[in-house]
Structure formats: structure tokens, C-alpha cells
Write a protein that holds these residues in place. Structure first.
Motif, mmCIF file in Angstrom:
data_model
loop_
_atom_site.group_PDB
_atom_site.id
_atom_site.type_symbol
_atom_site.label_atom_id
_atom_site.label_comp_id
_atom_site.label_asym_id
_atom_site.label_seq_id
_atom_site.Cartn_x
_atom_site.Cartn_y
_atom_site.Cartn_z
ATOM 1 N N ALA B 46 3.844 -12.772 64.109
ATOM 2 C CA ALA B 46 3.952 -11.927 65.298
ATOM 3 C C ALA B 46 2.804 -10.917 65.310
ATOM 4 O O ALA B 46 2.492 -10.322 64.282
ATOM 5 C CB ALA B 46 5.291 -11.204 65.302
ATOM 6 N N VAL B 47 2.164 -10.759 66.466
ATOM 7 C CA VAL B 47 1.056 -9.801 66.538
ATOM 8 C C VAL B 47 1.409 -8.614 67.441
ATOM 9 O O VAL B 47 0.546 -7.841 67.815
ATOM 10 C CB VAL B 47 -0.241 -10.466 67.032
ATOM 11 C CG1 VAL B 47 -0.776 -11.406 65.979
ATOM 12 C CG2 VAL B 47 -0.016 -11.196 68.347
ATOM 13 N N VAL B 48 2.679 -8.533 67.821
ATOM 14 C CA VAL B 48 3.102 -7.397 68.641
ATOM 15 C C VAL B 48 4.286 -6.702 67.986
ATOM 16 O O VAL B 48 4.954 -7.285 67.135
ATOM 17 C CB VAL B 48 3.509 -7.836 70.061
ATOM 18 C CG1 VAL B 48 2.302 -8.244 70.868
ATOM 19 C CG2 VAL B 48 4.538 -8.962 69.998
ATOM 20 N N LYS B 49 4.499 -5.480 68.400
ATOM 21 C CA LYS B 49 5.657 -4.728 67.893
ATOM 22 C C LYS B 49 6.522 -4.340 69.084
ATOM 23 O O LYS B 49 6.033 -4.258 70.207
ATOM 24 C CB LYS B 49 5.182 -3.461 67.178
ATOM 25 C CG LYS B 49 4.483 -3.742 65.866
ATOM 26 C CD LYS B 49 4.317 -2.458 65.069
ATOM 27 C CE LYS B 49 3.653 -2.735 63.751
ATOM 28 N NZ LYS B 49 2.227 -3.114 63.899
ATOM 29 N N PRO B 50 7.805 -4.123 68.825
ATOM 30 C CA PRO B 50 8.679 -3.708 69.923
ATOM 31 C C PRO B 50 8.118 -2.471 70.634
ATOM 32 O O PRO B 50 7.483 -1.614 70.016
ATOM 33 C CB PRO B 50 10.001 -3.384 69.222
ATOM 34 C CG PRO B 50 9.980 -4.209 67.985
ATOM 35 C CD PRO B 50 8.559 -4.319 67.584
ATOM 36 N N GLU B 51 8.373 -2.458 71.940
ATOM 37 C CA GLU B 51 7.949 -1.358 72.826
ATOM 38 C C GLU B 51 6.463 -1.402 73.181
ATOM 39 O O GLU B 51 6.005 -0.621 74.002
ATOM 40 C CB GLU B 51 8.298 0.022 72.238
ATOM 41 C CG GLU B 51 9.790 0.276 72.065
ATOM 42 C CD GLU B 51 10.576 0.044 73.344
ATOM 43 O OE1 GLU B 51 10.128 0.469 74.432
ATOM 44 O OE2 GLU B 51 11.639 -0.604 73.280
ATOM 45 N N GLU B 52 5.706 -2.294 72.581
ATOM 46 C CA GLU B 52 4.290 -2.419 72.930
ATOM 47 C C GLU B 52 4.187 -2.982 74.357
ATOM 48 O O GLU B 52 5.003 -3.802 74.759
ATOM 49 C CB GLU B 52 3.638 -3.414 71.973
ATOM 50 C CG GLU B 52 2.279 -2.984 71.453
ATOM 51 C CD GLU B 52 1.814 -3.925 70.348
ATOM 52 O OE1 GLU B 52 1.172 -4.926 70.690
ATOM 53 O OE2 GLU B 52 2.118 -3.676 69.156
ATOM 54 N N THR B 53 3.185 -2.566 75.091
ATOM 55 C CA THR B 53 2.996 -3.099 76.438
ATOM 56 C C THR B 53 2.110 -4.349 76.360
ATOM 57 O O THR B 53 1.121 -4.357 75.636
ATOM 58 C CB THR B 53 2.299 -2.063 77.330
ATOM 59 O OG1 THR B 53 2.870 -0.802 77.064
ATOM 60 C CG2 THR B 53 2.451 -2.413 78.792
#
Lengths: 396, 442
Positions: B46-53
Motif C-alpha cells: 500500500a502506498v497510501v494512508k487513511p485520510e490521504e487525498t
């Protein structure tokens, strides 16, 4: 049925692990799934399944055996009446005489065979498999009516354990279980399995004058004078119709080619038996019988039989329709099935004609080809492998 | 004129719930998710984190080994959750739609390597598969040929290619042709008027699995040991065409809502990975005792109501679960509504043209392979399926290779699994076999 289901469900925990009757889990499960189709739903792969299952398949085979079975019982009665001079030839009288004569055999085969299946299923923690439902009815049908039950019990136990369970159970055996039972009886107790006195149930009554209980093929095998007419139990010659409809002594379930054909129609219509095996088996038998008939010699009196008589007498038709088509022990490839069937037909007739020690060769032919079916498949599959290798660029 | 190939072995399962051609717009769904399990082969990170736009087209997951293959967000919004299961295995990454979409532009009128990079970055690459192993293609390996299927013959499948996408197909096929030294083959349904200059077109007629790309490969040019081919559907090919021409990664999809438990089977236009509950809202005959399948009944994935649309994102089938049926002596049934391809049940008397209601029961016990030749009747390959399956079960690599494991994918065994009297999990067996082989050979 909801009430019954509820009732059974309420005792179910006692049969599960840790329950009072956990040693009977497999037996309980066997009966449970017999009564109620399991509600298990698919966990992986396809979400819907065809309704056909192993139980249905086996039941269809048993259904196709019923005409032979009922006729066989009646014929036991008929042969008894002819041999003893009993004038009462009414349908029910003859049928029930035969019914009571063979019932102990059927019960013995089922109790011993299923008993072993239940025990093995419990030890292995498997479900009970339905294969023996068919074997259990086949076994008595291919034995002489006078086979003692204890012999049958020993033979069934031997066959189920050593021809099936040691290999892993239904689906893993390489020899037909019913025929192994028959072969065990044939070699262990030859005097009770052939000759003039085992194929007709006299029931303790004296036979009429001129009686002979020899089967048509037995008469021919024993003949020293070359061509002879085959006779019925009372000494009258058998017509072709007698042979086709099965009005002669023999292993009680397999004499009527007519009833076998009814069974064949059921098996082929439902697509359970392979038409390839049956067709090539009949062609193989007919071809060999024709060859033998053209070169008939007094040395081998069976060769005087016409091909049609050969196909109708003895256990040939029964073996081709009900034994050779056993999918587990037969070839699994379509090409293999043609070869397998043809060889069974041809070899059965060869043994029957040219080995006077064995009046009937169908059993041995099927067992022999059971041993070779894997080899035949191996060759057929290898041709597929070679085809694949040929078009590949990377070899090895 | 395209060459015509007739597929004889196969079967069209007469399942009730055929979708009409009415397309409704999905305005409800606000939650979308991508599940890496749908894309076998790479290990996903995964390259995103929660709450990231994120924007539509921004990567959510990338493959760990090369970092080149990506799974992208279908919509613009905020990452809601990176849902992990056992041993921190990522089950899905969800994004809630929010604000105006500002799709990522990947360039325009791209060719050659530039086009390839765009396909990788846009997430369309992961929609392709390679044989052997039925995995997301390795970008380092050039394929012998590329096979594209333009129709779906699975039960209740909708029309594959919409008019708005069809115009991009040729551009997509041209791009694909530039990625292989071999040919691009396009398998179309007999009678459809798709033509192509970039690809060699074959017409297929006959029952399912005629539309499966594996069937088409077997009929056109089978895969041999040491060769790699890529496979994809015409939708992905057309999206590739649109991508290289306009730079836009099209992540919309048309979903067929089908099955006996759907009130009014029809098509829904939405984005990939849409949440199930909004798609089936008020659409089902009953709420309890149903099985919701993302995909078709043969190869689809069972999902919960709070689950998401899974790859290939084009069908939802709803059937009865059936685990409360308690059928008394089902093996003796003469009910003509009980379906069987065999004539051991009287269903054949009423004919297979009238649809049947299926439930999810396996309708029997698990047994060893008993009947022979069952699989062959619905398996249009020059392969002996029983022998291949036995080799897989025995983990005999040499035999698997010889018997043709490189030519097959689990979906090719779906129909054999459906007709199987012994109720063996064939697709799972083949998947395990392919994974085992890939592990042993790497």
C-alpha cells in the motif's frame, strides 16, 4: 419431514466428536446424508452445482440391475420346478421360491460388505461411500444359487479389504470388487462354483429322471464328442429364444440377455455407463466368436456356437454391461475405452472357447483388462504428451 | 473475413435472471475499494494512508518487486481504510468519493515504451493476465502473442463492449501489437461485426466457455513450455486505446446485476470497486438467505453486502444460499426443477431453454474421482483434464508440464467443477497447482 429432521438433529450431537456415540459417527452420517441431502454450500470455485452426485449415480446402476435381479429370482424358481417336476408354474410361486433362495446371499453380501465399509470409514474419519451399494447386489447375482453364505461372507470380506480398502476405498481400487469376490470363490472353492450341481436349487427335493444341472457352457466344456446340442435341465434342447431370454441354469442374475439389455438402456440413457466400452466389447466378442465359429473344431466344442449364441449365453453380456463399464476400474480416456472394451470381449470368448478348464471367460477377461487399463490409458495419454512436446520450442 | 471456430464442448447453464439492456446510472455509491487479492502474482504494497487525498488514477497499491505495476484509485476522494486481515495481509484499500474528480492525465498520443509506461501507471496493466500461471503479466517478459476476447459467454453475462468504448478498441489493439513481436488475436462472438486491422480476428460460436480467452488460445495457438502470452478482455483493450490517445485512465464500468434473486436484472454504470450495498439497494427479491457473488456463478467471488465489486468488475449475481433446504432423499428426487446435465434427473425432459433456479448447495458429498469422461465433455482443450488434475494433486511437476498446465487457468475448470459428480474443488486445485509450480520454478 421437518419433524423427522428436527428429531435427528436433536440426537446429532451425541454422534459427534466427544459425544456418547462418537464411534458411530460415520454410520450416523451415512444414514443422515441418505435421508437428507447435505445443506453444505460451496466454499470455493463455482457457486452452483449439478444435482447429480455419487448417491444418484449408484442408485441408477442399482435400478438398472433390478430387471435382471427379479428375472433371476423367477428363473431360480423355474429351474427348480423343472428339475423337481413341480407342476405349479405360477408366476408368484416361482418368483418367491427364487426370492427366498437368494435373499440370504444378498443380505450376507450387504451386511458383510457394508459392515466393513462402515468400520473403515469410521477409522479413517471419512464419509461412507456408496460404491458397495452396487457391488453388494452384483456379487450374489454372479454366483451360483447354491453358494453357501459363509463362503460368500469370506469372499466379500477378502474383496472389500484387499481389492478396495487397502487402496483407499471407492474410486481408488484398480480391480472390480464384485469380480474379485467371484474370482476368490472360483479359485478357493472350485467344487462349489462349477459343475453340474451348483446352478440349480433343488431345495432338498429329488430331481426328475434325466435331470442335469449343468449350464450350457458347462455342457459344452465337458463334451468329448465335439458338436452337441445344449440342453435344458430336463434334457430338452435349448432354443435361441431360451438362451436370449435366459431360461437356463447359470449364475442366477446373469442368464437373461433380454433383462441385461433393459438395464443397458437405462445405463446408456442416463449416460452413466460408457457406450464406447459396451459397443467395442460386443464388437470384440462378436468378432472373436465369428472367427472361432469359422474354424470350429471338435477339440473345442464351444466353437460350434454361433456368435449370437455366444453373446447370449453365460456371463458375457452381464460382464460387458455391468462389470466392464465400472468407471473406476475401466480406462478413463475415450480412445482407451474402445481398446479396453474390445479386448474384454475378445479375450472372454477366447478363454471360453479354447480353455476347456474354464467354461466361462468373462470374469477373467474383465479382471485381466482391469490390470491393463492403466497401461492403455498411459499409452493414450502419452500420445497427447508427445503431441504437446512436438509443438514446443523448449524441449526437455 | 474472420476465420470461424466452432466450440463443441461446453454448456450454457440456464440460470434465471438474465439482465435487460437498460443501463441506469449509479448515483448512490460513495465508497469504492480495490482488493489486491484479485490481482495474483505480485506482492502488493500500500502506498497510501487513511485520510490521504487521492485523485482518480493515483496509485493505491504498487507491486513490491518492481514498483512498476500499480493499482489505482477509481475515484477522487479520501482514502478511508487500508483493511488488513490475518498476518497484516491487505484485503482492500477503500476510498470515499469526495469533491470534483480531477483525473490524472497520463499524456496523449503515446507510442511504444511511453505507452507501456502509461498502461502500467494507469492500473490497466493489472487488468491483463499472462499464461502460464494466470497472473498479472511481468513487465520484463515480452509475450509471444496477446489474446483479446470480445465477449463473455458465462452465465447471465452482459454485453462486454459498450458503444462508447468500442471506438477505442482499434487504438488499443494497435498499442498491444506494438508490445509483442508476435500477433494480437481478437476472439469475437460469431455474428458480431467487430473488425480490426491491428489484430487477427477469429469468430467463435458455440456454448460457454467459447468466450473464455483460454478456450480461444487453445483453438488458435496453444501456449507451450517456455512461452508467455498475455490475455485480456476487449474492455481493457479499448481502455488502453483511450488511455494512449487521450491520456485518461477510464475506470468506469458497466455492471450487470443478475440472478434469480434480483427483482429487475439490468445494467448499472459505475466505477470499478463500487460498494455492493449501494448497487443492490432495493433490488433484491429477499434480503436474507441469499448469496451475493461479484462476477458470474462459475468464477465469481462471494461478497458480503458491505463488500465491494471485485475484478473483472462487470457482473453481480444473486442466488439463494439454500443452506436451509433440508431436502428429503434428494438422490431419489424426480423433481424436474432439479437441474442436471445428465439424464439421471428428469430435468432434461423439460428442456434447458427454460431457466432454472439454482442455489449454492453442492448437492452431494465429496468423493474421489469416480465417473470418467465427465470433465472432457465441457473442456474444449487438447488436454486430459482428469490426468492433469491428478498430477496437480500429486504435486508431480514433470507430469503437470507434460499434461499441459501451462495452457490453463482456473476458470477453464469452472464448467468441469460444475458438472462434477464427486464435487471436487477443481478451480482451487488448479490455482494451488499453478502457485506451487510458480514457486518451485522461481
Amino acid at each position: 419431514m421437518k419433524g423427522l429432521k428436527k428429531k435427528i438433529d436433536s440426537v446429532k450431537p451425541q454422534f459427534e466428536k466427544g459425544g456418547k456415540f462418537s464411534k458411530l459417527h460415520s454410520v450416523f452420517d451415512g444414514f443422515y446424508t441418505f435421508l437428507f441431502t447435505p445443506n453444505e454450500t460451496s466454499r470455493s470455485g463455482v457457486h452452483i452445482h449439478d444435482s447429480n452426485d455419487s448417491k444418484r449415480t449408484m442408485i441408477i446402476v442399482v435400478l438398472s440391475l433390478i430387471p435382471c435381479c427379479l428375472f433371476g429370482m423367477w428363473n431360480v424358481g423355474l429351474q427348480h420346478a423343472l428339475a423337481t417336476g413341480d407342476p405349479d408354474h405360477s408366476l408368484f410361486h416361482l418368483f418367491f421360491y427364487g426370492f427366498w433362495a437368494v435373499l440370504p446371499q444378498i443380505l450376507t453380501a450387504y451386511i458383510v460388505g457394508l459392515g466393513i465399509e462402515f468400520v473403515v470409514a469410521q477409522i479413517r474419519g471419512h464419509e461412507i461411500q456408496e460404491g458397495f451399494l452396487v457391488s453388494g447386489i452384483l456379487i450374489p447375482m454372479i454366483c451360483p444359487v447354491s453358494t453357501p453364505c459363509w463362503m460368500l461372507a469370506v469372499a466379500v470380506a477378502f474383496a472389500v479389504v484387499f481389492a478396495k480398502e487397502v487402496f483407499g476405498g471407492t474410486g481408488y481400487n484398480f480391480l472390480n470388487v464384485a469380480l474379485v469376490t467371484r474370482a476368490f470363490l472360483f479359485f478357493a472353492y472350485p467344487s462349489k462354483m462349477s459343475g453340474d450341481n451348483v446352478f440349480v436349487s433343488l431345495g432338498g427335493v429329488h430331481a426328475v429322471d434325466g435331470y442335469s444341472g449343468a449350464t450350457p457352457l458347462g455342457q459344452l466344456a465337458a463334451s468329448t464328442t465335439g458338436k452337441i446340442d445344449v440342453l435344458g435341465v430336463t434334457g430338452d434342447p435349448l432354443s435361441y429364444a431360451d438362451m436370449f431370454f435366459g431360461f437356463y441354469p447359470g449364475s442366477w442374475g446373469e442368464t437373461s440377455t433380454f433383462c441385461i439389455l433393459i438395464g443397458l438402456v437405462i445405463l446408456l440413457a442416463t449416460g452413466i455407463a460408457s457406450w464406447r466400452i459396451v459397443l467395442s466389447g460386443v464388437v470384440g466378442g462378436f468378432f472373436m466368436a465369428l472367427l472361432a465359429h469359422n474354424f470350429a473344431t471338435p477339440l473345442y466344442p464351444v466353437t460350434y456356437l454361433s456368435p449370437l449364441e455366444q453373446l447370449s449365453l453365460g456371463g458375457f453380456a452381464f460382464a460387458i454391461v455391468f462389470m466392464a463399464t465400472d468407471p473406476v476400474t475401466a480406462c478413463r480416456t475415450n480412445t482407451g475405452k474402445y481398446i479396453y472394451g474390445f479386448l474384454i470381449g475378445a479375450i472372454a470368448i477366447i478363454i471360453r472357447c479354447y480353455n476347456t478348464g474354464y467354461p466361462e471367460g468373462a470374469m477373467l477377461a474383465v479382471l485381466l483388462l482391469n490390470c491393463f487399463s492403466a497401461l492403455i490409458d498411459y499409452c493414450v495419454v502419452n500420445s497427447n504428451i508427445n503431441r504437446r512436446l512436438k509443438r514446443a520450442t523448449v524441449k526437455n | 473475413m474472420a476465420e470461424k471456430i466452432r466450440i463443441k464442448k461446453g454448456f450454457d447453464i440456464p440460470l434465471a435472471g438474465m439482465p435487460s439492456s437498460i443501463v441506469t446510472d449509479d448515483r448512490l455509491t460513495s465508497l469504492f475499494a480495490i482488493s489486491p487479492d484479485d490481482f495474483p502474482g505480485p506482492v502488493w504494497k500500500a502506498v497510501v494512508k487513511p485520510e490521504e487525498t487521492v485523485n482518480a488514477g493515483d496509485p493505491l497499491l504498487v507491486d513490491k518487486a518492481t514498483g512498476k505495476v500499480r493499482l489505482v484509485s477509481p475515484v477522487a476522494g479520501r482514502v478511508k481504510e487500508v483493511h488488513r486481515g490475518e498476518r497484516r495481509h491487505i484485503e482492500y484499500v477503500s476510498v470515499s468519493k469526495d469533491g470534483d474528480p480531477q483525473p490524472v492525465n497520463f499524456g496523449n498520443n503515446m507510442k511504444g515504451n511511453e505507452a507501456k509506461e502509461a498502461i502500467l501507471a494507469s492500473g490497466l496493466w493489472a487488468m491483463m493476465r499472462q499464461r502460464p500461471f494466470d497472473i498479472v503479466p511481468d513487465p520484463e517478459v515480452a509475450p509471444r502473442d496477446i489474446f483479446v476476447t470480445a465477449f463473455d459467454s458465462a452465465p447471465l453475462a452482459g454485453e462486454l463492449l459498450s458503444d462508447s468504448l468500442a471506438k477505442w478498441l482499434e487504438a488499443g489493439l494497435e498499442t498491444l501489437a506494438s508490445l509483442t513481436a508476435g500477433k494480437v488475436y481478437l476472439g469475437i462472438k460469431a455474428g458480431s461485426n467487430i473488425s480490426s486491422k491491428a489484430a487477427e480476428v477469429y469468430e467463435f460460436e458455440g456454448p460457454h466457455p467459447a468466450g473464455n480467452v483460454g478456450t480461444q488460445i487453445a483453438a488458435i495457438k496453444p501456449v507451450n513450455k517456455g512461452e508467455t502470452v498475455w490475455t485480456l478482455d476487449a474492455v481493457t483493450a479499448a481502455k488502453i486505446g483511450k488511455l494512449v490517445k487521450t491520456g485518461e485512465a477510464d475506470l468506469t464500468t458497466t455492471v450487470a446485476l443478475t440472478g434469480p434473486d434480483v427483482k429487475d436484472p439490468h445494467l448499472i454504470s459505475t466505477f470499478v470497486g463500487a460498494s455492493i450495498d449501494s448497487l443492490i439497494k432495493d433490488a433484491l427479491v429477499k434480503e436474507e438467505g441469499v448469496r451475493i457473488i461479484s462476477g458470474n456463478v462459475l468464477t465469481g467471488t462471494r461478497v458480503r453486502k458491505d463488500g465491494f465489486l471485485r475484478f473483472p468488475y462487470r457482473q453481480i449475481t444473486v442466488i439463494d444460499e439454500g443452506d436451509d433446504a433440508d431436502e428429503f432423499m434428494g438422490w431419489a428426487s424426480v423433481n424436474p426443477g432439479k437441474f442436471s446435465v445428465k439424464r439421471s434427473f428428469p430435468a432434461f425432459l423439460r428442456g434447458f431453454s427454460k431457466p432454472f433456479h439454482f442455489d449454492a448447495r453442492i448437492k452431494g458429498g465429496h468423493r474421489a474421482m469416480i465417473l470418467s469422461g465427465e470433465y472432457d465433455k465441457v473442456f474444449p482443450f487438447d488436454i486430459y483434464p482428469e490426468f492433469l488434475l491428478k498430477a496437480i494433486m500429486a504435486k508431480d511437476i514433470d507430469k503437470m508440464e507434460k499434461l499441459g498446465i501451462y495452457e490453463v487457468a482456473p476458470e477453464d475448470f469452472a464448467l468441469p467443477e460444475f458438472v462434477d459428480t464427486s464435487k471436487i474443488e477443481l478451480q482451487k486445485t488448479v490455482r494451488d497447482g499453478l502457485d506451487y509450480l510458480r514457486k518451485e520454478l522461481s
